[in-house]
Each structure stands twice: as structure tokens, then as C-alpha cells.
Design an enzyme around this catalytic site. Structure first.
Site, PDB file in Angstrom:
ATOM      1  N   HIS A 159      -3.820   1.799   4.982  1.00 32.08           N
ATOM      2  CA  HIS A 159      -3.263   3.068   4.518  1.00 32.08           C
ATOM      3  C   HIS A 159      -3.077   4.034   5.690  1.00 32.08           C
ATOM      4  O   HIS A 159      -2.121   4.802   5.725  1.00 32.08           O
ATOM      5  CB  HIS A 159      -4.168   3.686   3.447  1.00 32.08           C
TER       6      HIS A 159
ATOM      7  N   SER B 245      -7.481   3.670  -1.644  1.00 33.09           N
ATOM      8  CA  SER B 245      -7.605   3.486  -0.201  1.00 33.09           C
ATOM      9  C   SER B 245      -9.071   3.620   0.170  1.00 33.09           C
ATOM     10  O   SER B 245      -9.727   4.578  -0.234  1.00 33.09           O
ATOM     11  CB  SER B 245      -6.787   4.562   0.526  1.00 33.09           C
TER      12      SER B 245
ATOM     13  N   LYS C 194       0.840  -1.198   0.000  1.00 36.50           N
ATOM     14  CA  LYS C 194       0.000   0.000   0.000  1.00 36.50           C
ATOM     15  C   LYS C 194       0.876   1.249   0.000  1.00 36.50           C
ATOM     16  O   LYS C 194       2.004   1.217   0.488  1.00 36.50           O
ATOM     17  CB  LYS C 194      -0.904  -0.005   1.229  1.00 36.50           C
TER      18      LYS C 194
ATOM     19  N   GLY D 180     -10.206   4.215   3.158  1.00 29.56           N
ATOM     20  CA  GLY D 180     -10.324   5.316   4.107  1.00 29.56           C
ATOM     21  C   GLY D 180     -10.054   6.694   3.516  1.00 29.56           C
ATOM     22  O   GLY D 180     -10.725   7.666   3.858  1.00 29.56           O
TER      23      GLY D 180
END
Length: 122
Positions: A50, A91, A24, A93
Site C-alpha cells: 500500500h 492495509s 491493493k 501499514g
């Protein structure tokens, strides 16, 4: 303060990623007091989320008086034996980073690599 912030900012590496594998990454905008912002790429295999990458980056920068915000994330596939990096994904989030910006940063750091990106994939 602006001169000190600018100096601190100039010492922040544009790119810090693992040397091999799929992992990531986050694109982070770093700011110092009164200094222009700059975007940096951080990608590591130890990060489960992340947010882990962003928190670690944020803590490191705070020690130098710098603040930051996460612009988004994705994944990197780094194949040093082929001199290739592929940027993709997103991601959950933070949303999808601007992979074109990430790619430019990586090209500056790895000028002899073939660096590609795609919006599809996770």
C-alpha cells in the site's frame, strides 16, 4: 494561493484504478494551501505494498503543490466483464480505509457498476 490550490485540487481525479483484476488500493486525503480537502482512491496491480501506491500518489501531488495523507487501504476486485467492483480488506501499514467512502467514490466514477464492500477479508 487558495484559488490556485483549489484549481490544482479540482484537476486531481477522484478515482484512478486498474481496469481489471484484484489489487491493493489506498484512500488518500488531498489538501491544497487554504483549499478544502478531498479524498481520492488509487488502486493498481503494480503495487506490492500500500505504501508504494501512497508514495507514488504523494510524489505526483507534490509536483502540483498539493499535500496528502493516507486514510487507509484495502483491496479492490474489479471485474469489468461483470460490471462489478468489490472493496474489502485492509492495509497492514495504514489500517483499513473507510470502504463506504471508497464505494461512494467508485459509484460516481462507475455509475453503471454494481459496487459492494465488506470489512472482512484480506
Amino acid at each position: 494561493a487558495a484559488a490556485m490550490a483549489g484549481e490544482a485540487l479540482s484537476r486531481v481525479p477522484d478515482v484512478q484504478i486498474d481496469g481489471d483484476g484484484v489489487f491493493k488500493y489506498v484512500l488518500v486525503r488531498v489538501r491544497g494551501a487554504g483549499a478544502p480537502a478531498k479524498d481520492v482512491v488509487r488502486g493498481h496491480g503494480w503495487a506490492e505494498y500500500h505504501a508504494d501506491l501512497f508514495e507514488r500518489t504523494s510524489e505526483e501531488l507534490a509536483r502540483h503543490g498539493l499535500s496528502c495523507e493516507c486514510l487507509g487501504g484495502g483491496r479492490l476486485s474489479h471485474r469489468p466483464e461483470e460490471r462489478k467492483i468489490h472493496v474489502y480488506g485492509y492495509s497492514v501499514g495504514f489500517g483499513r480505509a473507510d470502504h463506504a467512502v471508497t464505494t461512494e467514490k467508485l459509484k460516481a466514477e462507475y455509475p453503471d457498476y454494481e459496487i459492494t464492500w465488506a470489512d472482512e477479508g484480506y
